[in-house]
Design a protein around this motif. Sequence first.
Motif, PDB file in Angstrom:
ATOM      1  N   TYR A  10       9.825   6.205  97.234  1.00 47.90           N
ATOM      2  CA  TYR A  10      10.880   5.265  97.607  1.00 47.90           C
ATOM      3  C   TYR A  10      11.198   4.331  96.435  1.00 47.90           C
ATOM      4  O   TYR A  10      10.342   4.014  95.628  1.00 47.90           O
ATOM      5  CB  TYR A  10      10.472   4.463  98.834  1.00 47.90           C
ATOM      6  N   VAL A  11      12.442   3.865  96.396  1.00 44.24           N
ATOM      7  CA  VAL A  11      12.863   2.972  95.325  1.00 44.24           C
ATOM      8  C   VAL A  11      12.174   1.620  95.501  1.00 44.24           C
ATOM      9  O   VAL A  11      12.021   1.119  96.610  1.00 44.24           O
ATOM     10  CB  VAL A  11      14.403   2.817  95.312  1.00 44.24           C
ATOM     11  N   SER A  12      11.731   1.027  94.395  1.00 42.49           N
ATOM     12  CA  SER A  12      10.955  -0.205  94.446  1.00 42.49           C
ATOM     13  C   SER A  12      11.564  -1.267  93.534  1.00 42.49           C
ATOM     14  O   SER A  12      12.050  -0.965  92.449  1.00 42.49           O
ATOM     15  CB  SER A  12       9.513   0.082  94.010  1.00 42.49           C
ATOM     16  N   ARG A  13      11.527  -2.518  93.971  1.00 46.10           N
ATOM     17  CA  ARG A  13      12.018  -3.603  93.123  1.00 46.10           C
ATOM     18  C   ARG A  13      11.164  -3.751  91.869  1.00 46.10           C
ATOM     19  O   ARG A  13      11.640  -4.197  90.836  1.00 46.10           O
ATOM     20  CB  ARG A  13      12.038  -4.920  93.902  1.00 46.10           C
ATOM     21  N   TYR A  14       9.910  -3.383  91.987  1.00 46.13           N
ATOM     22  CA  TYR A  14       9.012  -3.521  90.851  1.00 46.13           C
ATOM     23  C   TYR A  14       9.374  -2.540  89.741  1.00 46.13           C
ATOM     24  O   TYR A  14       9.158  -2.831  88.565  1.00 46.13           O
ATOM     25  CB  TYR A  14       7.568  -3.306  91.298  1.00 46.13           C
ATOM     26  N   GLU A  15       9.902  -1.376  90.079  1.00 49.10           N
ATOM     27  CA  GLU A  15      10.317  -0.448  89.017  1.00 49.10           C
ATOM     28  C   GLU A  15      11.594  -0.944  88.350  1.00 49.10           C
ATOM     29  O   GLU A  15      11.893  -0.586  87.216  1.00 49.10           O
ATOM     30  CB  GLU A  15      10.494   0.975  89.559  1.00 49.10           C
ATOM     31  N   TRP A  16      12.347  -1.792  89.041  1.00 48.32           N
ATOM     32  CA  TRP A  16      13.539  -2.413  88.466  1.00 48.32           C
ATOM     33  C   TRP A  16      13.133  -3.494  87.463  1.00 48.32           C
ATOM     34  O   TRP A  16      13.710  -3.598  86.384  1.00 48.32           O
ATOM     35  CB  TRP A  16      14.378  -3.002  89.601  1.00 48.32           C
ATOM     36  N   ASN A  17      12.123  -4.299  87.807  1.00 48.96           N
ATOM     37  CA  ASN A  17      11.647  -5.326  86.877  1.00 48.96           C
ATOM     38  C   ASN A  17      10.214  -5.711  87.240  1.00 48.96           C
ATOM     39  O   ASN A  17       9.994  -6.617  88.038  1.00 48.96           O
ATOM     40  CB  ASN A  17      12.551  -6.554  86.919  1.00 48.96           C
ATOM     41  N   GLN A 272      -1.057  -6.466  79.763  1.00 47.17           N
ATOM     42  CA  GLN A 272      -1.383  -5.046  79.675  1.00 47.17           C
ATOM     43  C   GLN A 272      -1.364  -4.392  81.051  1.00 47.17           C
ATOM     44  O   GLN A 272      -0.982  -3.221  81.196  1.00 47.17           O
ATOM     45  CB  GLN A 272      -2.754  -4.843  79.005  1.00 47.17           C
ATOM     46  N   GLN A 273      -1.752  -5.146  82.058  1.00 48.31           N
ATOM     47  CA  GLN A 273      -1.698  -4.658  83.440  1.00 48.31           C
ATOM     48  C   GLN A 273      -0.252  -4.361  83.838  1.00 48.31           C
ATOM     49  O   GLN A 273       0.047  -3.301  84.403  1.00 48.31           O
ATOM     50  CB  GLN A 273      -2.308  -5.709  84.366  1.00 48.31           C
ATOM     51  N   LEU A 274       0.650  -5.292  83.538  1.00 44.27           N
ATOM     52  CA  LEU A 274       2.059  -5.116  83.887  1.00 44.27           C
ATOM     53  C   LEU A 274       2.703  -3.998  83.070  1.00 44.27           C
ATOM     54  O   LEU A 274       3.524  -3.230  83.582  1.00 44.27           O
ATOM     55  CB  LEU A 274       2.813  -6.425  83.676  1.00 44.27           C
ATOM     56  N   LYS A 275       2.309  -3.907  81.808  1.00 38.40           N
ATOM     57  CA  LYS A 275       2.839  -2.833  80.967  1.00 38.40           C
ATOM     58  C   LYS A 275       2.405  -1.468  81.490  1.00 38.40           C
ATOM     59  O   LYS A 275       3.197  -0.514  81.526  1.00 38.40           O
ATOM     60  CB  LYS A 275       2.355  -3.019  79.517  1.00 38.40           C
ATOM     61  N   THR A 276       1.151  -1.381  81.933  1.00 33.98           N
ATOM     62  CA  THR A 276       0.648  -0.133  82.509  1.00 33.98           C
ATOM     63  C   THR A 276       1.415   0.222  83.769  1.00 33.98           C
ATOM     64  O   THR A 276       1.821   1.375  83.975  1.00 33.98           O
ATOM     65  CB  THR A 276      -0.852  -0.263  82.826  1.00 33.98           C
ATOM     66  N   ALA A 277       1.610  -0.772  84.639  1.00 32.53           N
ATOM     67  CA  ALA A 277       2.352  -0.545  85.876  1.00 32.53           C
ATOM     68  C   ALA A 277       3.773  -0.071  85.577  1.00 32.53           C
ATOM     69  O   ALA A 277       4.282   0.859  86.219  1.00 32.53           O
ATOM     70  CB  ALA A 277       2.386  -1.828  86.703  1.00 32.53           C
ATOM     71  N   GLU A 278       4.411  -0.691  84.590  1.00 35.56           N
ATOM     72  CA  GLU A 278       5.772  -0.309  84.220  1.00 35.56           C
ATOM     73  C   GLU A 278       5.827   1.149  83.768  1.00 35.56           C
ATOM     74  O   GLU A 278       6.719   1.912  84.178  1.00 35.56           O
ATOM     75  CB  GLU A 278       6.279  -1.224  83.112  1.00 35.56           C
ATOM     76  N   LEU A 279       4.869   1.553  82.949  1.00 35.14           N
ATOM     77  CA  LEU A 279       4.848   2.931  82.454  1.00 35.14           C
ATOM     78  C   LEU A 279       4.627   3.937  83.578  1.00 35.14           C
ATOM     79  O   LEU A 279       5.297   4.977  83.655  1.00 35.14           O
ATOM     80  CB  LEU A 279       3.751   3.087  81.399  1.00 35.14           C
ATOM     81  N   LEU A 280       3.689   3.635  84.467  1.00 34.43           N
ATOM     82  CA  LEU A 280       3.414   4.545  85.580  1.00 34.43           C
ATOM     83  C   LEU A 280       4.644   4.653  86.488  1.00 34.43           C
ATOM     84  O   LEU A 280       4.993   5.750  86.949  1.00 34.43           O
ATOM     85  CB  LEU A 280       2.200   4.064  86.375  1.00 34.43           C
TER      86      LEU A 280
END
Length: 311
Positions: A10-17, A272-280
């Motif tokens: 499902y589309v997520s706001r977190y993948e947007w930002n 680094q946690q947020l960068k990892t989440a963004e990449l995944l």
Amino acid sequence: MAQLIKLEDYVSRYEWNVYRYPSQFIRMKQDNWKEMHNLWLNDDFAHNIKTDDPEPIMSKWKSFLKPDSRKTTTATELHDDPIDLPKTENDLRYYFLDKLFPLQLKWATSTATDVSFMPNDYYENDRLKYFLMRFPDTYLLMYYPIFNVKKAPVEGNIIFISPIGIEIIHMIEKQPGTLITADGERTWLVKEEAKQETKMLSPLLALKRTEKIVKSIMNQAGIALPVSKVVLSRTNHIASLKESYNTKIIGKHEYEDWFTEKRNLVSPLKNQQLKTAELLLKHCQTTAVKRPEWESDDDEAFLSGSGEKGS
């Protein structure tokens, strides 16, 4: 309250930002808890909930506590049940988290422009509620995400991204009294009371598949956040004949120690946690449609009005 950054495809706001929403959620949660707690301490809570207005009159909560349009619960049902009114501060905390849960699902299934269609039974998903309601705000949860691997969809396990590392989790919950034996790499043994022993597919297979995907994505970006695998059961003992590499076997006897360790982690969100989440998230499959033009997004209006400082 852990944050649901990805639910299936499902589309997520977190993948947007992903750099905006985690801090926004923490700040919003803290501010509104204080407001609700003050109302409760001053005996104003019941009045606000029982108002004739179909929504609570707490301005910041209007868009968060009203029923989701995709949920079957009606406003009348939400406000006319006296059992829901919390009598102790601990009850209030559970009430508060329970009312935030639909917001989490909304953020994990829609953005300002797109929306995904989620089955309603997720509103009653106790396992998902457990991961979101029992862990700190700085844990980011990917709940069975679907990765794009060489243009093919691959379902992943539960992924918990903390400020200090990643845990890939496979949950096993059989009837109480059932003994599970980690017998090998491909199959495990299951012995229910008064029944014959049976075999189940080893959870290590799915864990290793997800671990391989996660590590491959991280290695390409040069990220060295620790990754471990966990087989978790809150209800059953797991007898492990030998430990697999980088894998924790957590049965009901080990569960409390594991749970307490996670709950006691005190750390802010890390870059680094947020960068990892963004990449995944970028490597996940997303299925969504455009939001109808007439459908507004109250959450976005609230966040825009609250300012961006601190994110």
